[in-house]
Motif scaffolding. Structure first.
Motif, PDB file in Angstrom:
ATOM      1  N   ALA A 169       0.918  -1.172   0.065  1.00 52.40           N
ATOM      2  CA  ALA A 169       0.100   0.025  -0.098  1.00 52.40           C
ATOM      3  C   ALA A 169       0.873   1.162   0.055  1.00 52.40           C
ATOM      4  O   ALA A 169       1.917   1.342   0.765  1.00 52.40           O
ATOM      5  N   PRO A 170       0.395   2.112  -0.791  1.00 51.43           N
ATOM      6  CA  PRO A 170       1.054   3.727  -0.775  1.00 51.43           C
ATOM      7  C   PRO A 170       0.949   4.238   0.784  1.00 51.43           C
ATOM      8  O   PRO A 170       0.036   3.870   1.453  1.00 51.43           O
ATOM      9  N   LEU A 171       1.828   4.999   1.054  1.00 48.76           N
ATOM     10  CA  LEU A 171       1.627   5.978   2.361  1.00 48.76           C
ATOM     11  C   LEU A 171       1.574   7.387   2.123  1.00 48.76           C
ATOM     12  O   LEU A 171       2.811   7.854   1.307  1.00 48.76           O
ATOM     13  N   VAL A 172       0.771   8.099   2.518  1.00 47.08           N
ATOM     14  CA  VAL A 172       0.796   9.621   2.290  1.00 47.08           C
ATOM     15  C   VAL A 172       1.145  10.132   3.725  1.00 47.08           C
ATOM     16  O   VAL A 172       0.085  10.005   4.503  1.00 47.08           O
ATOM     17  N   ILE A 173       2.037  10.806   4.117  1.00 42.80           N
ATOM     18  CA  ILE A 173       2.180  11.568   5.176  1.00 42.80           C
ATOM     19  C   ILE A 173       1.720  13.229   5.128  1.00 42.80           C
ATOM     20  O   ILE A 173       2.289  13.818   4.316  1.00 42.80           O
ATOM     21  N   VAL A 174       1.158  13.508   6.130  1.00 39.40           N
ATOM     22  CA  VAL A 174       0.338  14.743   5.788  1.00 39.40           C
ATOM     23  C   VAL A 174       0.847  15.819   6.992  1.00 39.40           C
ATOM     24  O   VAL A 174       0.472  15.197   8.298  1.00 39.40           O
ATOM     25  N   LEU A 175       1.423  16.922   6.771  1.00 38.22           N
ATOM     26  CA  LEU A 175       2.219  17.675   7.831  1.00 38.22           C
ATOM     27  C   LEU A 175       1.264  19.128   7.791  1.00 38.22           C
ATOM     28  O   LEU A 175       1.054  19.756   6.850  1.00 38.22           O
ATOM     29  N   HIS A 176       0.775  19.188   9.001  1.00 43.70           N
ATOM     30  CA  HIS A 176      -0.315  20.302   9.256  1.00 43.70           C
ATOM     31  C   HIS A 176       0.428  21.753   9.385  1.00 43.70           C
ATOM     32  O   HIS A 176       1.870  21.853   9.784  1.00 43.70           O
ATOM     33  N   GLY A 177      -0.250  22.647   9.267  1.00 41.39           N
ATOM     34  CA  GLY A 177       0.221  24.242   9.430  1.00 41.39           C
ATOM     35  C   GLY A 177       0.798  24.518  10.715  1.00 41.39           C
ATOM     36  O   GLY A 177       0.216  23.961  11.701  1.00 41.39           O
ATOM     37  N   GLY A 178       1.411  25.668  10.920  1.00 43.19           N
ATOM     38  CA  GLY A 178       1.410  26.413  12.228  1.00 43.19           C
ATOM     39  C   GLY A 178       0.254  26.682  12.966  1.00 43.19           C
ATOM     40  O   GLY A 178      -0.659  27.348  12.183  1.00 43.19           O
ATOM     41  N   GLY A 179       0.144  26.625  14.279  1.00 45.02           N
ATOM     42  CA  GLY A 179      -0.888  26.958  14.965  1.00 45.02           C
ATOM     43  C   GLY A 179      -2.111  25.697  14.838  1.00 45.02           C
ATOM     44  O   GLY A 179      -3.224  25.958  15.500  1.00 45.02           O
ATOM     45  N   ALA A 180      -1.829  24.670  13.707  1.00 43.56           N
ATOM     46  CA  ALA A 180      -2.814  23.857  13.628  1.00 43.56           C
ATOM     47  C   ALA A 180      -2.508  22.511  14.127  1.00 43.56           C
ATOM     48  O   ALA A 180      -1.745  22.427  15.093  1.00 43.56           O
ATOM     49  N   SER A 181      -3.069  21.343  13.862  1.00 40.43           N
ATOM     50  CA  SER A 181      -2.809  20.049  14.398  1.00 40.43           C
ATOM     51  C   SER A 181      -3.150  18.973  13.461  1.00 40.43           C
ATOM     52  O   SER A 181      -3.652  19.225  12.591  1.00 40.43           O
ATOM     53  N   ALA A 182      -2.804  17.885  13.773  1.00 37.32           N
ATOM     54  CA  ALA A 182      -3.262  16.666  12.860  1.00 37.32           C
ATOM     55  C   ALA A 182      -4.585  16.404  12.999  1.00 37.32           C
ATOM     56  O   ALA A 182      -5.162  16.294  11.684  1.00 37.32           O
ATOM     57  N   ALA A 183      -5.320  16.938  13.883  1.00 42.22           N
ATOM     58  CA  ALA A 183      -6.828  16.815  13.813  1.00 42.22           C
ATOM     59  C   ALA A 183      -7.127  17.656  12.967  1.00 42.22           C
ATOM     60  O   ALA A 183      -8.296  17.314  12.302  1.00 42.22           O
ATOM     61  N   GLN A 184      -7.140  18.723  13.043  1.00 43.10           N
ATOM     62  CA  GLN A 184      -7.348  19.873  11.934  1.00 43.10           C
ATOM     63  C   GLN A 184      -7.033  19.671  10.526  1.00 43.10           C
ATOM     64  O   GLN A 184      -7.914  19.637   9.505  1.00 43.10           O
ATOM     65  N   VAL A 185      -5.909  18.980  10.267  1.00 44.33           N
ATOM     66  CA  VAL A 185      -5.525  18.836   8.688  1.00 44.33           C
ATOM     67  C   VAL A 185      -6.304  17.418   8.354  1.00 44.33           C
ATOM     68  O   VAL A 185      -6.290  17.255   7.337  1.00 44.33           O
ATOM     69  N   MET A 186      -6.879  16.684   9.293  1.00 46.85           N
ATOM     70  CA  MET A 186      -7.530  15.391   8.966  1.00 46.85           C
ATOM     71  C   MET A 186      -9.036  15.558   9.032  1.00 46.85           C
ATOM     72  O   MET A 186      -9.812  14.771   9.170  1.00 46.85           O
ATOM     73  N   GLY A 187      -9.437  16.890   9.300  1.00 42.98           N
ATOM     74  CA  GLY A 187     -10.649  17.439   9.220  1.00 42.98           C
ATOM     75  C   GLY A 187     -11.559  17.072  10.624  1.00 42.98           C
ATOM     76  O   GLY A 187     -12.834  17.184  10.521  1.00 42.98           O
ATOM     77  N   ARG A 188     -10.708  16.906  11.696  1.00 39.78           N
ATOM     78  CA  ARG A 188     -11.504  16.595  12.981  1.00 39.78           C
ATOM     79  C   ARG A 188     -11.415  17.602  14.030  1.00 39.78           C
ATOM     80  O   ARG A 188     -11.737  17.450  15.073  1.00 39.78           O
ATOM     81  N   ALA A 189     -11.206  18.774  13.667  1.00 36.48           N
ATOM     82  CA  ALA A 189     -10.962  20.113  14.090  1.00 36.48           C
ATOM     83  C   ALA A 189     -11.365  21.342  13.364  1.00 36.48           C
ATOM     84  O   ALA A 189     -11.019  21.123  12.099  1.00 36.48           O
ATOM     85  N   PHE A 190     -11.763  22.321  13.960  1.00 32.33           N
ATOM     86  CA  PHE A 190     -11.906  23.761  13.241  1.00 32.33           C
ATOM     87  C   PHE A 190     -10.843  24.404  12.886  1.00 32.33           C
ATOM     88  O   PHE A 190      -9.829  24.371  13.685  1.00 32.33           O
ATOM     89  N   PRO A 191     -10.660  24.990  11.492  1.00 37.91           N
ATOM     90  CA  PRO A 191     -11.629  24.681  10.361  1.00 37.91           C
ATOM     91  C   PRO A 191     -10.954  23.407   9.710  1.00 37.91           C
ATOM     92  O   PRO A 191      -9.962  23.376   9.354  1.00 37.91           O
ATOM     93  N   PRO A 192     -11.864  22.485   9.279  1.00 43.78           N
ATOM     94  CA  PRO A 192     -11.534  21.333   8.500  1.00 43.78           C
ATOM     95  C   PRO A 192     -10.790  21.593   7.242  1.00 43.78           C
ATOM     96  O   PRO A 192     -10.883  22.605   6.396  1.00 43.78           O
ATOM     97  N   SER A 193      -9.470  20.960   7.047  1.00 45.24           N
ATOM     98  CA  SER A 193      -8.573  21.468   6.108  1.00 45.24           C
ATOM     99  C   SER A 193      -9.077  20.784   4.665  1.00 45.24           C
ATOM    100  O   SER A 193      -9.384  19.564   4.787  1.00 45.24           O
ATOM    101  N   PRO A 194      -8.725  21.305   3.701  1.00 44.36           N
ATOM    102  CA  PRO A 194      -8.913  20.782   2.244  1.00 44.36           C
ATOM    103  C   PRO A 194      -8.234  19.643   2.237  1.00 44.36           C
ATOM    104  O   PRO A 194      -8.742  18.723   1.325  1.00 44.36           O
ATOM    105  N   LEU A 195      -6.927  19.209   2.759  1.00 44.22           N
ATOM    106  CA  LEU A 195      -6.209  18.063   2.838  1.00 44.22           C
ATOM    107  C   LEU A 195      -7.049  16.908   3.360  1.00 44.22           C
ATOM    108  O   LEU A 195      -6.476  15.810   3.062  1.00 44.22           O
ATOM    109  N   SER A 196      -8.155  17.304   4.112  1.00 44.74           N
ATOM    110  CA  SER A 196      -8.729  16.137   4.722  1.00 44.74           C
ATOM    111  C   SER A 196      -9.345  15.149   3.779  1.00 44.74           C
ATOM    112  O   SER A 196      -9.906  14.143   4.184  1.00 44.74           O
ATOM    113  N   LEU A 197      -9.585  15.745   2.518  1.00 46.67           N
ATOM    114  CA  LEU A 197     -10.219  14.875   1.527  1.00 46.67           C
ATOM    115  C   LEU A 197      -9.392  14.063   1.126  1.00 46.67           C
ATOM    116  O   LEU A 197      -9.827  12.786   0.509  1.00 46.67           O
TER     117      LEU A 197
END
Length: 324
Positions: free
Chosen positions: A55-83
């Protein structure tokens, strides 16, 4: 539509944004990794029907002041990368979102005393090793995508452990002029995205005027592209296309430029968003209007998660494929 419903809709767009989903998303679970600096947290999503190996692996790195939850759409505001979670369900790949923790990433560009004692390259490297061992990830199909400060971290990872990666993406992130991640030595396929009206990390480089001594100077987006083109030996004329406006949601225009003709080979790609601000382009995941007043316009003609996966999909790490 009644005036009341229109008013409710306006309030929603202003304070909550919109978050549409075209398909089923993978479930996300929390993981913890022991590190010398202490336990590190991450989110991981694995398809139920993922192949036992490969299986391929995609590692997603969130921005400053954000979190893994935000970039995965689990916290406000949901990131477009959560798609990426929906794309992963469709394409059967593993997604991991590390959490930087207090102080943000030890990216070498933003200056944070709280991040100074951490080795975030080693943290990501350990996550790759764990994903290969526990989830059958293909070592030749490991990719990193970072947004904003996560893009700086992506540059640092691509510079420090290029042998681990098949490609990377830096979204709304010019390269630093100096320090870790500023002088890569190995070629990698690279996707870079920048908005010409970004008020936080300027397309033209330099420094955000309110950053003071909290961050170093940046290259321009065009210069960042040139670094990876030079490493890849991509000196021929590129293929350039204008992305047709689809959304009518803001006054921005996108030009897509690709150096390297083979989607499975060495390529460097640029999405230049004229008039775009510091917001990942997306039609389905729209940031609230009050955020856009601070960060600039969000383009709706490119779905950034789809663009990232389209760039990654055919890329392979030749050294890992050969078992080197």
């Amino acid at each position: 539509m009644s005036a009341y419903r229109r008013f409710k809709g306006l309030l929603r767009v202003t304070f909550l944004g919109t978050s549409d989903s075209p398909g089923r998303a993978l479930d996300v679970v929390t993981g913890t990794l022991a590190r010398p600096e202490g336990p590190r947290r991450y989110l991981i999503a694995v398809p139920d029907d993922a192949p036992p190996v490969g299986a391929p692996l995609v590692i997603v790195l969130h921005g400053g002041g954000a979190s893994a939850a935000q970039v995965m759409g689990r916290a406000f505001p949901p990131s477009p990368l959560s798609l990426l979670l929906e794309i992963a369900a469709r394409e059967r790949f593993v997604v991991v979102a590390p959490d930087a923790g207090e102080g943000g990433w030890a990216d070498g560009c933003a200056r944070s005393a709280r991040a100074a004692g951490r080795d975030d390259v080693a943290f990501v490297d350990d996550l790759i090793v764990r994903a290969i061992a526990e989830h059958g990830v293909d070592p030749a199909r490991v990719y990193v995508a970072g947004v904003s400060r996560g893009g700086w971290m992506a540059y640092r990872i691509a510079s420090a452990i290029p042998h681990r990666l098949a490609a990377f993406a830096a979204i709304l992130s010019p390269m630093p002029e100096s320090g870790p991640g500023s002088a890569p030595e190995a070629a990698l396929p690279a996707l870079i995205v920048g908005g010409t009206a970004d008020p936080l990390l300027p397309y033209r480089g330099g420094k955000y005027r309110y950053a003071f001594n909290l961050m170093g100077r940046l290259r321009s987006i065009d210069d960042s592209v040139a670094v990876w083109r030079g490493l890849g030996g991509l000196h021929d004329a590129p293929a350039t296309s204008a992305i047709a406006p689809r959304s009518g949601q803001c006054r921005t225009r996108v030009t897509h430029t690709v150096w390297g003709a083979d989607p499975a080979g060495m390529q460097v790609a640029l999405y230049r968003i004229d008039g775009g601000g510091h917001a990942e382009p997306s039609r389905l995941k729209r940031y609230p209007s009050f955020i856009n007043r601070l960060t600039g316009r969000q383009n709706g003609d490119v779905e950034i998660a789809e663009a990232v996966w389209a760039f990654f999909k055919e890329k392979r790490n030749a050294r890992m494929s050969a078992g080197v």
